[in-house]
Write an enzyme that holds these catalytic residues in place. Structure first.
Site, PDB file in Angstrom:
ATOM      1  N   LYS A  73       0.802  -1.232   0.000  1.00 18.75           N
ATOM      2  CA  LYS A  73       0.000   0.000   0.000  1.00 18.75           C
ATOM      3  C   LYS A  73       0.836   1.284   0.000  1.00 18.75           C
ATOM      4  O   LYS A  73       0.370   2.316  -0.480  1.00 18.75           O
ATOM      5  CB  LYS A  73      -0.952   0.011   1.200  1.00 18.75           C
ATOM      6  CG  LYS A  73      -2.123  -0.948   1.044  1.00 18.75           C
ATOM      7  CD  LYS A  73      -3.086  -0.822   2.199  1.00 18.75           C
ATOM      8  CE  LYS A  73      -4.130  -1.919   2.095  1.00 18.75           C
ATOM      9  NZ  LYS A  73      -5.175  -1.794   3.102  1.00 18.75           N
ATOM     10  N   ASP A 109     -10.076   2.342   2.175  1.00 18.74           N
ATOM     11  CA  ASP A 109     -10.146   1.869   3.564  1.00 18.74           C
ATOM     12  C   ASP A 109     -10.695   2.995   4.429  1.00 18.74           C
ATOM     13  O   ASP A 109     -11.507   2.766   5.333  1.00 18.74           O
ATOM     14  CB  ASP A 109      -8.756   1.466   4.069  1.00 18.74           C
ATOM     15  CG  ASP A 109      -8.201   0.263   3.343  1.00 18.74           C
ATOM     16  OD1 ASP A 109      -8.980  -0.659   3.049  1.00 18.74           O
ATOM     17  OD2 ASP A 109      -6.987   0.247   3.076  1.00 18.74           O
TER      18      ASP A 109
HETATM   19  O1  SKM Z   1      -7.853  -2.346   1.446  1.00 22.00           O
HETATM   20  C1  SKM Z   1      -8.354  -3.650   1.371  1.00 22.00           C
HETATM   21  C2  SKM Z   1      -8.164  -4.199  -0.014  1.00 22.00           C
HETATM   22  O2  SKM Z   1      -8.834  -3.396  -0.938  1.00 22.00           O
HETATM   23  C3  SKM Z   1      -8.681  -5.618  -0.101  1.00 22.00           C
HETATM   24  C4  SKM Z   1      -8.274  -6.457   1.035  1.00 22.00           C
HETATM   25  C5  SKM Z   1      -8.454  -7.897   0.926  1.00 22.00           C
HETATM   26  O3  SKM Z   1      -9.293  -8.323   0.145  1.00 22.00           O
HETATM   27  O4  SKM Z   1      -7.774  -8.651   1.641  1.00 22.00           O
HETATM   28  C6  SKM Z   1      -7.808  -5.942   2.203  1.00 22.00           C
HETATM   29  C7  SKM Z   1      -7.675  -4.493   2.446  1.00 22.00           C
HETATM   30  O5  SKM Z   1      -6.306  -4.169   2.505  1.00 22.00           O
END
Ligand code: SKM
Length: 282
Positions: A73, A109
């Protein structure tokens, strides 16, 4: 409308993620073709630092966008052409749109937690909030809490320097609020006096059992929010409910980030309740 969408999720150990089925089912309801594929770094044996290369490969193969998760991220930021101001402030991106061959980054998020908070804990007291965890999820959650009007936010983290850096960044952008860093030793006193308490650490996950603080410190006048959603009924959520607290489980953020990413990817308006119901059935 004869459009189709090809979306991916880039991150470590995400093969079992519930985000792909959430997106695909919602797209079915809109009658659009939509494929959402996990690109699991563990499975393809690539380091997180390859995220830029994977994005460019995805663009060349016709992907419309990606969700980005741990550990990419932050790393992804340097590969983007544009970054939404809120994502830039949080210094983390979880959603990348590919438009006209450009990469545009967002953080759903934060917006997802905000929407879940407004829906699940309407009208709660925002005077004093203690938040455990200031890492990946924590920075998005802290931003969201200040957006909804929390007046005093105490950030607790075993990594005190990380919390201090986050607190300073937030205090600069929300001058009307007080944002402080608290050591884990000072936390119990603050929890007792808080109007609400938030868990943004991994404590409570299946492989990380326990609670981030002693739940005997809570009382029925307080609200509690968790970001952990595997399981949905964490020890914290269960204890807080049995004490009579108003509780927001981690499913709200998990669904909220998917709702907002789906809207960004498709320009279609997702049905939040339908996505949550589907998520709960998975
Ligand atoms: O921010 C979210 C991401 O878009 C999807 C995710 C997941 O599916 O494990 C986890 C988060 O970090």
């Amino acid at each position: 409308r004869n459009e189709s969408f090809l979306i991916g999720l880039i991150g470590d150990g995400i093969t079992e993620s519930l985000t792909p089925p959430m997106h695909e089912r919602e797209a079915d309801h809109h009658g659009v073709r939509y494929l959402y594929r996990p690109v699991d770094l563990t499975v393809i044996n690539r380091p997180g630092s390859d995220v830029g290369e994977l994005l460019r490969a995805g663009r060349d193969l016709g992907f419309n966008g990606f969700n980005i998760t741990h550990p990419c991220k932050q790393i992804v930021l340097e590969h983007l052409d544009e970054v939404d101001p809120q994502a830039a402030a949080i210094e983390a991106v979880n959603t990348v749109l590919i438009r006209d061959d450009k990469f545009i980054g967002y953080n759903t998020d934060c917006s997802g937690f905000t929407a879940g908070f407004r829906a699940g804990l309407p009208g709660v007291n925002l005077e004093r909030v203690v938040q455990f965890g200031s890492g990946g999820a924590g920075s998005a959650v802290a931003e969201a809490l200040l957006t909804v009007g929390v007046q005093r936010l105490d950030l607790v983290d075993v990594d005190v320097a990380r919390a201090a850096q986050r607190a300073a960044a937030l205090a600069g952008r929300y001058p009307g609020a007080v944002v402080e860093t608290v050591s884990p030793e000072q936390a119990p006193e603050l929890v007792k006096g808080a109007s609400g308490v938030v868990n943004a650490t991994p404590v409570g996950m299946h492989h990380h059992p326990g609670t981030p603080f002693d739940t005997a410190l809570l009382n029925a006048q307080q609200w509690v929010a968790d970001v952990v959603y595997l399981p949905l009924a964490t020890e914290l959520v269960t204890a807080a409910k049995s004490l009579g607290c108003q509780v927001l489980d981690g499913g709200h953020m998990a669904v909220g980030q998917a709702v907002d990413a789906f809207r960004l990817f498709t320009d279609l308006e997702p049905d939040r309740q339908r996505m949550r119901d589907h998520f709960l059935s998975l």
